[in-house]
Design an enzyme around this catalytic site. Structure first.
Site, PDB file in Angstrom:
ATOM      1  N   ALA A  13      -2.308  10.497  -0.394  1.00  0.00           N
ATOM      2  CA  ALA A  13      -3.049  11.525  -1.122  1.00  0.00           C
ATOM      3  C   ALA A  13      -4.043  12.276  -0.247  1.00  0.00           C
ATOM      4  O   ALA A  13      -4.504  13.358  -0.623  1.00  0.00           O
ATOM      5  CB  ALA A  13      -3.775  10.899  -2.310  1.00  0.00           C
TER       6      ALA A  13
ATOM      7  N   SER B 167      -3.752  11.981   3.596  1.00  0.00           N
ATOM      8  CA  SER B 167      -3.172  12.215   4.914  1.00  0.00           C
ATOM      9  C   SER B 167      -1.704  11.818   4.901  1.00  0.00           C
ATOM     10  O   SER B 167      -1.225  11.163   3.971  1.00  0.00           O
ATOM     11  CB  SER B 167      -3.924  11.419   5.997  1.00  0.00           C
TER      12      SER B 167
ATOM     13  N   ARG C  75       1.786  10.803   7.712  1.00  0.00           N
ATOM     14  CA  ARG C  75       2.173  10.442   9.073  1.00  0.00           C
ATOM     15  C   ARG C  75       3.684  10.481   9.192  1.00  0.00           C
ATOM     16  O   ARG C  75       4.413  10.317   8.194  1.00  0.00           O
ATOM     17  CB  ARG C  75       1.656   9.049   9.437  1.00  0.00           C
TER      18      ARG C  75
ATOM     19  N   GLY D 140       3.061   9.295  -6.633  1.00  0.00           N
ATOM     20  CA  GLY D 140       3.843   9.571  -7.831  1.00  0.00           C
ATOM     21  C   GLY D 140       3.313  10.741  -8.637  1.00  0.00           C
ATOM     22  O   GLY D 140       2.359  11.423  -8.251  1.00  0.00           O
TER      23      GLY D 140
ATOM     24  N   ASP E  11       5.542   5.624  -3.127  1.00  0.00           N
ATOM     25  CA  ASP E  11       4.923   4.868  -2.037  1.00  0.00           C
ATOM     26  C   ASP E  11       4.651   3.414  -2.400  1.00  0.00           C
ATOM     27  O   ASP E  11       4.742   2.512  -1.540  1.00  0.00           O
ATOM     28  CB  ASP E  11       3.656   5.559  -1.525  1.00  0.00           C
ATOM     29  N   THR E  12       4.324   3.133  -3.658  1.00  0.00           N
ATOM     30  CA  THR E  12       4.098   1.743  -4.055  1.00  0.00           C
ATOM     31  C   THR E  12       5.373   0.925  -3.914  1.00  0.00           C
ATOM     32  O   THR E  12       5.361  -0.201  -3.416  1.00  0.00           O
ATOM     33  CB  THR E  12       3.598   1.667  -5.505  1.00  0.00           C
TER      34      THR E  12
ATOM     35  N   THR F 132      -6.043   4.632  -1.445  1.00  0.00           N
ATOM     36  CA  THR F 132      -6.946   5.421  -2.287  1.00  0.00           C
ATOM     37  C   THR F 132      -6.919   4.868  -3.708  1.00  0.00           C
ATOM     38  O   THR F 132      -7.950   4.673  -4.342  1.00  0.00           O
ATOM     39  CB  THR F 132      -6.526   6.897  -2.269  1.00  0.00           C
TER      40      THR F 132
ATOM     41  N   GLY G 141      -3.420   0.196   4.355  1.00  0.00           N
ATOM     42  CA  GLY G 141      -4.525   0.505   5.251  1.00  0.00           C
ATOM     43  C   GLY G 141      -5.828  -0.169   4.907  1.00  0.00           C
ATOM     44  O   GLY G 141      -6.660  -0.432   5.785  1.00  0.00           O
TER      45      GLY G 141
END
Length: 491
Positions: free
Chosen positions: A12, A14, A16, A79, A238-239, A260, A408
């Site tokens: 949300a 950044s 990569r 999401g 992502d989860t 986040t 992270g």
């Protein structure tokens, strides 16, 4: 020679790009590009800057070719958010950010017609105003023409895949965050879509992790002097990708994905849609290999990120995350608590002031210094994690022996230690790049580089990417945990 995946991992704040391959019985991950994901305000709404993100993706493709090339591409993102593709194949507008205020009142509007319990039973997803369903309800009420001009709705990872391939597909794990998937049939909930008046033709065919969207457009391949490699659907929420990288050999495990948003949950074979699960705020998201990720969304590192941002902008303090962690360590514990999930903390700006006001209105000592503010955040999060673990254990009937902390946020050693202390069981922290790694694992399995997810998790365990935190003085947490429970569960 091992095959290489170009992984795009969008968060949300950044993003990569990494090259990932199997090497010496483990994973070799090379970060080749990192760039900010900064929303913009256009047309009165907070939006994702899709044009800038696409330019950065193309830069990363160039870096990937320069660094030896790649055999496939896969993309994961957050999401609920989406883009609308018009009949000419172009994006109708920049995707709107889930923190935009346009969904204010939309949950109540929908639930006045369709009870929240029905939405949860059908989808397994906890009704939240940020969910795609409620964003679409806003469009139906306020900008219906936009929806009827759309040819296809594409969730964010599907949108990036569309830009790469020109193919419209909806990856399943991401699609479950819309609240428009029938959790029993594992397909689009056409009856609900029609009940809301949404044109059903805009929903693209579903594909599963490991299936292909298509191949890299020939013009892009020509531009970067590479082959039109396949673009695979990973577990693109992502989860779901992060859970693939949980380093465990247990069938029943507890995970804590620290970002986040912090997601605390477990992996199940089927959704759990009981009344108790709904009351506990749990949600059932799609996972890899036909699993379900039962989890709770917790306002996690957002609290720390926004606190740091306020001190550095409003007071020009120049604090690093390490500075704030050190200050918290020096402060007296268990003085004040906040409810991390309270709506008070959802919007950006003035986070320390919001924390002070919450403590004031709940009759607690008001934290004054940056260290006291941070200690309040840390111990509140640790208590929330411990109570959520107990609630999920009671609901599923499984006794979890370890908390697997990934992402992270595991770089924050104080958060890891306090989590173990509050829960009274070890916390195993790592890998930090769990989402990108899980993304790559899905595609490496599809490429035949790894046999299955069990092999991948064993590889992570052997790789030394984790650190264990043993609980210390858990008995000192028993009274604070009850105090926190009274504050957050018994109101």
């Amino acid at each position: 020679m091992s095959k290489t995946v170009l992984v795009f991992d969008f968060g949300a704040s950044s993003a990569r790009a990494m090259l990932c391959r199997v090497k010496d019985g483990g994973f070799d991950m090379q970060e080749i590009h990192r760039f900010p994901n900064v929303p913009v305000t256009e047309g009165g709404h907070l939006r994702w800057d899709i044009d800038e993100l696409w330019e950065q993706m193309k830069i990363a493709i160039g870096f990937g070719v320069f660094n030896g090339g790649f055999d496939a591409i896969s993309v994961d993102t957050w999401g609920v958010d989406f883009g609308l593709i018009g009949q000419d194949g172009n994006l109708l507008e920049k995707p709107v950010h889930y923190r935009d205020s346009r969904t204010d009142g939309m949950l109540e509007d929908v639930c006045a017609r369709i009870p929240a319990e029905t939405l949860f039973e059908q989808s397994g997803i906890q009704p939240m105003s940020i969910n795609t369903l409620f964003q679409l309800n806003y469009l139906m009420k306020n900008d219906r023409n936009m929806l009827f001009r759309a040819e296809k709705l594409l969730m964010m990872p599907d949108l990036f895949a569309y830009l790469l391939t020109g193919e419209c597909r909806s990856e399943f794990t991401e699609a479950t965050t819309t609240q428009l998937i029938d959790q029993k049939a594992r397909g689009w909930n056409i009856r609900l879509i029609e009940a809301l008046g949404i044109p059903k033709r805009i929903f693209a065919p579903l594909i599963q992790p490991g299936e292909r969207y298509g191949e890299l457009k020939q013009e892009l391949a020509d531009e970067f002097r590479t082959e039109p490699v396949p673009v695979f659907a990973c577990a693109s929420h992502d989860t779901a990708s992060a859970v693939m990288a949980v380093p465990t050999e247990e069938e029943h495990f507890a995970f804590l994905s620290c970002g986040t948003w912090t997601l605390f949950g477990t992996e199940l074979r089927r959704p759990l849609v009981t009344e108790q699960a709904m009351k506990m705020g749990l949600t059932n998201e799609g996972g890899s290999s036909s699993t379900t990720t039962l989890l709770k969304n917790i306002m996690g590192l957002w609290l720390i990120q926004e606190t740091r941002r306020w001190y550095n902008s409003a007071q020009c303090a120049g604090y690093s995350f390490a500075d704030l962690e050190a200050m918290a360590r020096e402060c007296e514990p268990f003085v004040s608590f906040i409810d991390p999930n309270a709506p008070d903390f959802a919007a950006p700006d003035d986070m320390p002031l919001k924390i002070q006001e919450f403590c004031r209105k709940t009759g607690q000592p008001v934290p004054e210094t940056p260290g006291q503010i941070m200690r309040c955040i840390y111990q509140s999060l640790a208590c929330e994690f411990a109570l959520t673990l107990a609630e999920i254990s009671e609901l599923t009937g499984f006794d979890y022996k370890v908390i697997n902390m990934i992402g992270g946020g595991t770089k924050d050693k104080l958060l890891c230690q306090l989590t173990a202390d509050a829960a009274g069981i070890p916390a195993v922290a790592g890998p930090t790049e769990a989402t990108a790694l899980g993304n790559a694992i899905s595609t490496l399995i599809a490429l035949g580089e790894i046999s299955d997810i069990s092999e991948a998790r064993q590889m992570i365990i052997r790789s030394g990417l984790t650190e264990e935190f043993q609980p210390q003085e858990h008995e000192n947490w028993l009274e604070p945990l009850q105090k926190y429970k009274n504050l957050t569960r018994n109101r």
